[in-house]
Design an enzyme around this catalytic site. Structure first.
Site, PDB file in Angstrom:
ATOM      1  N   TYR A 284     -22.268   5.894 -24.947  1.00  0.00           N
ATOM      2  CA  TYR A 284     -22.104   5.331 -26.292  1.00  0.00           C
ATOM      3  C   TYR A 284     -22.348   3.831 -26.271  1.00  0.00           C
ATOM      4  O   TYR A 284     -23.084   3.291 -27.117  1.00  0.00           O
ATOM      5  CB  TYR A 284     -20.692   5.635 -26.799  1.00  0.00           C
ATOM      6  CG  TYR A 284     -20.317   4.933 -28.072  1.00  0.00           C
ATOM      7  CD1 TYR A 284     -20.752   5.412 -29.308  1.00  0.00           C
ATOM      8  CD2 TYR A 284     -19.514   3.794 -28.054  1.00  0.00           C
ATOM      9  CE1 TYR A 284     -20.405   4.763 -30.486  1.00  0.00           C
ATOM     10  CE2 TYR A 284     -19.162   3.147 -29.227  1.00  0.00           C
ATOM     11  CZ  TYR A 284     -19.603   3.637 -30.442  1.00  0.00           C
ATOM     12  OH  TYR A 284     -19.250   3.000 -31.598  1.00  0.00           O
TER      13      TYR A 284
ATOM     14  N   SER B  50     -20.879  -2.426 -32.436  1.00  0.00           N
ATOM     15  CA  SER B  50     -19.585  -2.195 -31.798  1.00  0.00           C
ATOM     16  C   SER B  50     -19.417  -3.161 -30.631  1.00  0.00           C
ATOM     17  O   SER B  50     -20.402  -3.536 -29.982  1.00  0.00           O
ATOM     18  CB  SER B  50     -19.499  -0.757 -31.271  1.00  0.00           C
ATOM     19  OG  SER B  50     -18.348  -0.580 -30.460  1.00  0.00           O
TER      20      SER B  50
END
Length: 251
Positions: free
Chosen positions: A157, A144
């Site tokens: 995250y 990501s």
């Protein structure tokens, strides 16, 4: 075996209910892929995903797999490789977590880290070893852009994805020249169930767009794929901003 364009005949998906992973599987089935293993926790959702892909003409089997139980990974995934060669492994499991809740509950934060990083390290090494033993294959890791620089809004995250990304890059270097290709995919905000209800970030994309980028990356034997491609320049600029400036940005 993969075709001349690097597309797989067989695919193992770790995270078999992932919307992005299923979009990739659908695209590859439309091209060449004929055998798919969907690995995940047994559930009606996993069964429905398998039925969906069978409807496209693929032979699909499900595999009981839990990212949070690394002690079982070697046995569970080893059974897949024992049946036949696997041309491509797509590591697609992960959890976004809830930043506000996770800051208050360290146990919840640890669960995010264990899923996104520890579980991925375990499963990634098991699959890398099996691919190396068979002498060919691709390991595609869904990372990501959040891992490029941790933001205040989702640093738990983001930090887990930063660890995953660094691991996958190092693994790719370790496997260079062995016949095994590692490709890291860095999407931005993807419109899925996981992000439903969240404010949409600039350059938001879709699972289908990620799937298209994965296919192109496989054909080119890319090592890193950004989705959309413009994020590469955006994140390069953000990564080098002074910290005092970065923390004042509305990110």
């Amino acid at each position: 075996m993969k075709d001349a364009f690097g597309l797989p005949q067989s695919l193992l998906v770790l995270g078999g209910t992932s919307e992005i992973a299923l979009a990739v599987a659908r695209r590859l089935i439309a091209r060449r892929t004929r055998t798919v293993w969907l690995a995940g926790r047994p559930s009606p959702g996993l069964d429905a995903a398998a039925d969906q892909l069978r409807g496209l003409g693929a032979e699909v089997r499900t595999v009981a797999f839990d990212a949070l139980d690394p002690a079982t990974h070697e046995e569970a995934l080893g059974k897949v490789f024992a049946e036949d060669d696997v041309d491509m492994v797509l590591l697609a499991f992960g959890t976004l977590g809830d930043q506000a809740r996770d800051e208050r509950d360290p146990g919840a934060a640890v669960r995010v880290a264990q899923t996104n990083y520890t579980g991925a390290v375990s499963a990634g090494l098991v699959c890398a070893g099996a691919l190396q033993a068979q002498g060919h294959g691709s390991l595609v890791v869904l990372s990501s852009v959040a891992g490029e620089r941790a933001r205040r809004a989702n640093f738990i995250y983001g930090s887990s994805k930063a660890g995953l990304d660094a691991f996958a890059q190092g693994l790719g270097d370790a496997l260079y020249g062995t016949g095994v290709h590692v490709m890291v995919v860095r999407p931005g905000f993807v419109r899925t169930r996981m992000t439903a209800g969240l404010p949409e970030a600039p350059l938001a994309t879709t699972p289908e767009a990620v799937a298209s980028a994965v296919e192109l990356g496989l054909r080119r034997r890319s090592e890193t794929v950004w989705v959309p491609g413009a994020l590469r320049m955006v994140m390069s600029a953000l990564r080098h901003l002074p910290r005092g400036v970065f923390r004042r940005l509305p990110v």
